[in-house]
Design a protein around this motif. Structure first.
Motif, PDB file in Angstrom:
ATOM      1  N   ALA A 114     -88.772  11.351  16.329  1.00 37.90           N
ATOM      2  CA  ALA A 114     -87.697  11.783  15.190  1.00 37.90           C
ATOM      3  C   ALA A 114     -87.038  10.718  14.409  1.00 37.90           C
ATOM      4  N   SER A 115     -87.207   9.394  15.492  1.00 39.17           N
ATOM      5  CA  SER A 115     -86.354   8.555  14.696  1.00 39.17           C
ATOM      6  C   SER A 115     -87.274   8.345  13.573  1.00 39.17           C
ATOM      7  N   GLU A 116     -88.968   8.008  14.071  1.00 39.59           N
ATOM      8  CA  GLU A 116     -89.122   6.818  12.271  1.00 39.59           C
ATOM      9  C   GLU A 116     -90.115   8.699  11.362  1.00 39.59           C
ATOM     10  N   ALA A 117     -89.897   9.656  11.840  1.00 45.94           N
ATOM     11  CA  ALA A 117     -89.697  10.830  11.034  1.00 45.94           C
ATOM     12  C   ALA A 117     -91.266  11.066  10.783  1.00 45.94           C
ATOM     13  N   THR A 118     -92.256  11.087  12.317  1.00 47.08           N
ATOM     14  CA  THR A 118     -93.435  11.470  12.563  1.00 47.08           C
ATOM     15  C   THR A 118     -93.758  11.850  12.887  1.00 47.08           C
ATOM     16  N   ILE A 119     -95.131  12.633  12.667  1.00 43.37           N
ATOM     17  CA  ILE A 119     -96.010  12.351  13.819  1.00 43.37           C
ATOM     18  C   ILE A 119     -97.338  11.894  14.691  1.00 43.37           C
ATOM     19  N   GLN A 120     -97.130  11.746  16.002  1.00 41.84           N
ATOM     20  CA  GLN A 120     -98.241  10.369  16.251  1.00 41.84           C
ATOM     21  C   GLN A 120     -99.116  10.806  17.258  1.00 41.84           C
ATOM     22  N   PHE A 121     -99.968  11.102  16.841  1.00 42.39           N
ATOM     23  CA  PHE A 121    -101.192  11.171  17.654  1.00 42.39           C
ATOM     24  C   PHE A 121    -102.433   9.860  18.599  1.00 42.39           C
ATOM     25  N   ALA A 122    -102.512   9.819  19.454  1.00 42.01           N
ATOM     26  CA  ALA A 122    -103.180   9.168  20.382  1.00 42.01           C
ATOM     27  C   ALA A 122    -104.524   9.450  20.624  1.00 42.01           C
ATOM     28  N   VAL A 123    -105.166   8.606  21.133  1.00 38.57           N
ATOM     29  CA  VAL A 123    -106.737   9.322  21.533  1.00 38.57           C
ATOM     30  C   VAL A 123    -107.540   7.558  22.870  1.00 38.57           C
ATOM     31  N   THR A 124    -107.169   8.072  23.670  1.00 37.77           N
ATOM     32  CA  THR A 124    -106.539   6.851  24.698  1.00 37.77           C
ATOM     33  C   THR A 124    -109.268   7.075  26.115  1.00 37.77           C
ATOM     34  N   ASP A 125    -109.066   6.706  25.279  1.00 36.41           N
ATOM     35  CA  ASP A 125    -110.412   6.709  26.617  1.00 36.41           C
ATOM     36  C   ASP A 125    -110.439   5.063  27.433  1.00 36.41           C
ATOM     37  N   GLN A 126    -111.074   5.297  28.142  1.00 39.86           N
ATOM     38  CA  GLN A 126    -111.599   4.300  29.586  1.00 39.86           C
ATOM     39  C   GLN A 126    -112.756   3.106  29.710  1.00 39.86           C
ATOM     40  N   GLY A 127    -112.844   3.092  28.549  1.00 40.51           N
ATOM     41  CA  GLY A 127    -114.177   2.815  27.942  1.00 40.51           C
ATOM     42  C   GLY A 127    -114.354   1.014  27.832  1.00 40.51           C
ATOM     43  N   ARG A 128    -114.971   0.741  27.157  1.00 40.61           N
ATOM     44  CA  ARG A 128    -115.286  -0.541  27.053  1.00 40.61           C
ATOM     45  C   ARG A 128    -114.230  -1.748  26.762  1.00 40.61           C
ATOM     46  N   GLY A 129    -113.399  -1.341  25.685  1.00 39.99           N
ATOM     47  CA  GLY A 129    -112.325  -2.058  25.392  1.00 39.99           C
ATOM     48  C   GLY A 129    -113.000  -2.680  23.932  1.00 39.99           C
ATOM     49  N   ILE A 130    -112.109  -3.185  22.753  1.00 34.33           N
ATOM     50  CA  ILE A 130    -112.180  -3.652  21.435  1.00 34.33           C
ATOM     51  C   ILE A 130    -111.720  -5.389  22.297  1.00 34.33           C
ATOM     52  N   PRO A 131    -112.549  -6.442  21.133  1.00 32.77           N
ATOM     53  CA  PRO A 131    -111.744  -7.119  21.390  1.00 32.77           C
ATOM     54  C   PRO A 131    -110.268  -7.814  20.809  1.00 32.77           C
TER      55      PRO A 131
END
Ligand code: ADP
Length: 745
Positions: free
Chosen positions: A643-660
């Motif tokens: 609400a404070s930023e007036a945005t809706i935030q989506f997140a996609v989380t995995d447990q994979g190899r990761g990214i440098p």
């Protein structure tokens, strides 16, 4: 004749006249003095003549006395007491006395003559005394002895004999005559002297007069000659003047322009034929009248006022100049360039005349107006151009600087106009580019690019500059033109195009090579005996074809998004529904990879988005997460309202190899992958994240990734959350989902 020569001649004439006047004056004075001297001398000569006459008269009287006395004595001797000759005797004595008195008077200024006269008087006294004695004693004639003086004889009353008395008498008379003669001789001498003096004076005066007259005559003759020469010259000059005056009058009359001569009060002294013909009026009708009464100036009241102002201004010594419109006889308006100018005589500050002129400039005015309109049109074109346009004259000075130029360079028009072009561009363009331009003088067209931060945003822009020379109708360069164009986007597109072609050629060539290789083997019949391998080959070909199809689809999608061809159809959608659709698309893949799909999304969370494109974002992110995660792991999708930023935030989380960490930004670029083998091994195109970023940006949100190598990654993206839609359920024909947690694994 030169002015100096004229003055010299004037001085010569004046000097000659002065000499002549002086000489004539002095001649007059000399003549006057001479006349006076001559008069004096003549008076003296006359006086001498008077003295001589008196002397002669005295001698005559003396003779008369002697004769009378002799007569008287003789009468007495004959007859004592006789009165015969007595009156004559008395009269002669009286005359003698008068003569002597006159002589006394006439010789009063001459001492020598006075002395002689004195002697004469003494002798005369003696003579008289002798006579008296004779008269008183008529018998004494014989008593007189020689040597007795008459006085002694009278005193002693001695009577001498008559003969002796006569002798004494004669002797006295002779002595008297002798003295009188002496006096006469002296006077005669004086007369000669005075006559000679008069003659000398006359000669001298005549000589002086002759010389003076000669010089005067010579001077006058010279002056006459000089004046005559001058007169003939003046006649010639006058003739020339008349000729030139005639010529001037002819030219004046035939002048195409209007011309008039006025008094300082504005009265017309002369006017040429042109305005008379234009106004159809005679010269006599306007001469002697004020300028403003000329019919043309009477056409409108404001014209009359202008004429009056023009006259008063010019009479005050100022040039008056304006443009006025007169109607001709057929009521056609003509514009005239009118001036009234003061005329001063040489070296004077007083205005003696005014010259009024008028030139018909109707054609020029029409041309000028047309030119002005044309120039305005050109200026409008230049000013409305999106390209920056600057013009320079042959000295390189700026004469045109349009608004686009201000925007592109940050230099205001006011500052630029009149400035040196080199100075203006010095801060924008390196000297190595600027100097060879020779703004305004070079005849070559030059094109170059330079970078310039936007004056407002500070964003670096690439600006293309094109310099071209300006010509004046022939080959002479009269200036130059610089056109600036913001080619930032164009250059970027060119760069992208080059890059795209290079990448795409690689991306397409690789699967095509595989397809050709696989199909080649099958087609050539090499694997006819090995159906299993042939089947595998066809499978490879099919996989690569699918990859090519994906690649083409992704390229087309990205191209549509980047070229602005995508028109997002926003609507309120439940977030959970979007996630569910995404999971449905990747479900098979997740199953194949033994990955669990989980979602934590509030039921009442609605987003304002184009559902098709937003599902595409979620599919790409979950797809990547599946590809880069090991089996038996979970992928969690969350969605929250901030609400404070007036945005809706989506997140996609995995447990994979990761990214440098150094790849967390670049992977959102096109064809960017953490590992070059990713596309081969995971079948990706390297365009998925670029498409996601473009879709999220077009929704007004942002996308980023956080990761720890070996631990997994989280991809976030936000969407704006419009205030009016918060807490509302919007029915947009979307399938509603009750579950808050979706398990796709
Ligand atoms: P691709 O089609 O290759 O997946 P993307 O643009 O979607 O193209 O992804 C670019 C690259 O980012 C991938 O090739 C991969 O190297 C990396 N990447 C994307 N998502 C993940 C993830 N969840 N975990 C690890 N690496 C990822």
């Amino acid at each position: 004749m030169s002015r100096d020569r004229f003055h010299l001649q004037k001085r010569l004439v004046n000097a000659g006249l002065l000499v002549a006047i002086l000489l004539l004056g002095s001649t007059g004075v000399v003549a006057f003095l001479n006349a006076r001297q001559w008069q004096t001398t003549q008076a003296r000569v006359q006086h001498t003549y008077d003295v001589l006459l008196a002397l002669e008269r005295t001698k005559t009287n003396l003779n008369a006395v002697a004769n009378a006395q002799q007569g008287y004595w003789l009468a007495q001797a004959e007859h004592s007491g006789s009165r015969l000759f007595w009156p004559a005797d008395q009269a002669s004595l009286e005359q003698m006395q008068q003569s002597l008195a006159q002589l006394q008077q006439l010789t009063a200024d001459n001492p020598a003559q006075q002395a002689r006269l004195q002697a004469i008087n003494t002798l005369w006294q003696d003579y008289q005394a002798l006579y008296q004695a004779q008269v008183e004693s008529s018998a004494a004639a014989n008593q007189l002895a020689a040597g007795f003086s008459a006085r002694d004889a009278a005193r002693d009353t001695v009577r001498l004999p008559l003969t002796q008395t006569h002798q004494i008498h004669d002797r006295l008379q002779q002595q008297l005559v002798a003295l009188l003669n002496q006096m006469a001789t002296t006077e005669q001498h004086l007369l000669e002297q005075r006559t000679a003096s008069t003659a000398q004076l006359t000669r001298t005066a005549n000589a002086i007069l002759a010389i003076a007259y000669s010089i005067s005559l010579a001077s006058l003759a010279a002056i006459y000659a000089l004046l005559r020469r001058e007169a003939s010259k003046r006649q010639r000059a006058e003739a020339n003047l008349r000729r030139s005056e005639h010529k001037f009058q002819s030219v004046f009359d035939e002048l195409y322009e209007f011309a008039a001569l006025l008094t300082p009060e504005g009265i017309l002294i002369d006017v040429n034929q042109a305005p008379l013909a234009f106004a159809q009026v005679s010269r006599d009708a306007v001469l002697g009248k004020p300028l403003w009464e000329f019919p043309l100036w009477q056409q409108r009241p404001e014209l009359t006022d202008i004429a009056k102002t023009a006259v008063s201004q010019a009479a005050a010594g100022h040039l008056f100049h304006t443009e006025v419109t007169f109607d001709d006889a057929s009521k056609q308006p003509h514009t005239f360039d009118v001036s009234v100018k003061p005329i001063y005589p040489s070296q004077s500050e007083r205005v003696v005349w005014l010259i009024a002129e008028g030139r018909d400039i109707t054609t020029q005015v029409q041309l000028r107006d047309a030119l002005r309109q044309e120039r305005n049109r050109t200026l409008q074109l230049i000013n409305s151009s999106v390209d920056g346009i600057a013009a320079f004259d042959e000295t390189g000075t700026c004469t045109v600087w349009n608004p686009a130029m201000e925007t592109l360079t940050g230099i205001a028009c006011d500052r630029a106009l009149g400035q040196s072009g080199v100075e203006l561009f010095r801060s924008l363009v390196p000297d190595s580019l600027l100097q060879p331009l020779h703004l305004g003088t070079t005849d070559t067209v030059t094109t170059f690019d330079f970078s310039q931060p936007h004056p407002q945003t500070g964003q670096i822009r690439v600006i293309e500059a094109r310099y071209s020379p300006l010509h004046n109708g022939n080959t002479t360069v009269t200036g130059g033109l610089i056109v600036l164009r913001d080619v930032t986007r164009q250059r970027e597109l060119e760069r992208l195009k080059r890059e795209f072609i290079s990448i795409i050629s690689h991306e397409i060539r690789t699967p095509l090579s595989s397809i050709r290789g696989a199909l080649g083997l099958v087609a050539e019949g090499i694997l006819d005996d090995d159906p299993q391998t042939a089947k595998e080959m066809l499978g490879i070909a099919n996989t690569n074809i699918e990859r090519l199809v994906r690649l083409v689809n992704d390229i087309l999608a990205l191209n549509r998004l980047e070229s602005g061809q995508v028109d997002l159809k926003h609507q309120w959608c439940p977030a959970v529904s979007l996630v569910q659709q995404a999971f449905s698309s990747v479900e098979a893949l997740a199953t194949a990879h033994q990955i669990r799909l989980e979602a934590t999304v509030p039921d009442d969370l609605w987003v304002w988005a184009d559902p098709d494109w937003l599902v595409q974002v979620l599919v790409n992110l979950v797809n990547n997460a599946i590809k880069f995660s090991p089996p038996q792991t979970a992928i969690v999708v969350t969605a929250n309202a901030i609400a404070s930023e007036a945005t809706i935030q989506f997140a996609v989380t995995d447990q994979g190899r990761g990214i440098p960490a150094d790849k967390l930004q670049t992977i959102f670029g096109r064809f960017q992958q953490v590992d070059a083998s990713d596309s081969r091994q995971k079948g990706g195109t390297g365009l998925g994240l670029a498409i996601c970023r473009r879709i999220v940006q077009q929704h007004g949100g942002r996308i980023w990734a956080e990761s720890e190598v070996g631990q997994g990654s989280t991809f976030y993206f936000t969407l704006p959350w419009p205030r009016e839609g918060r807490g509302k359920r919007q029915d947009a024909g979307f399938c509603e989902v009750e579950e808050s947690v979706i398990d796709g694994g």
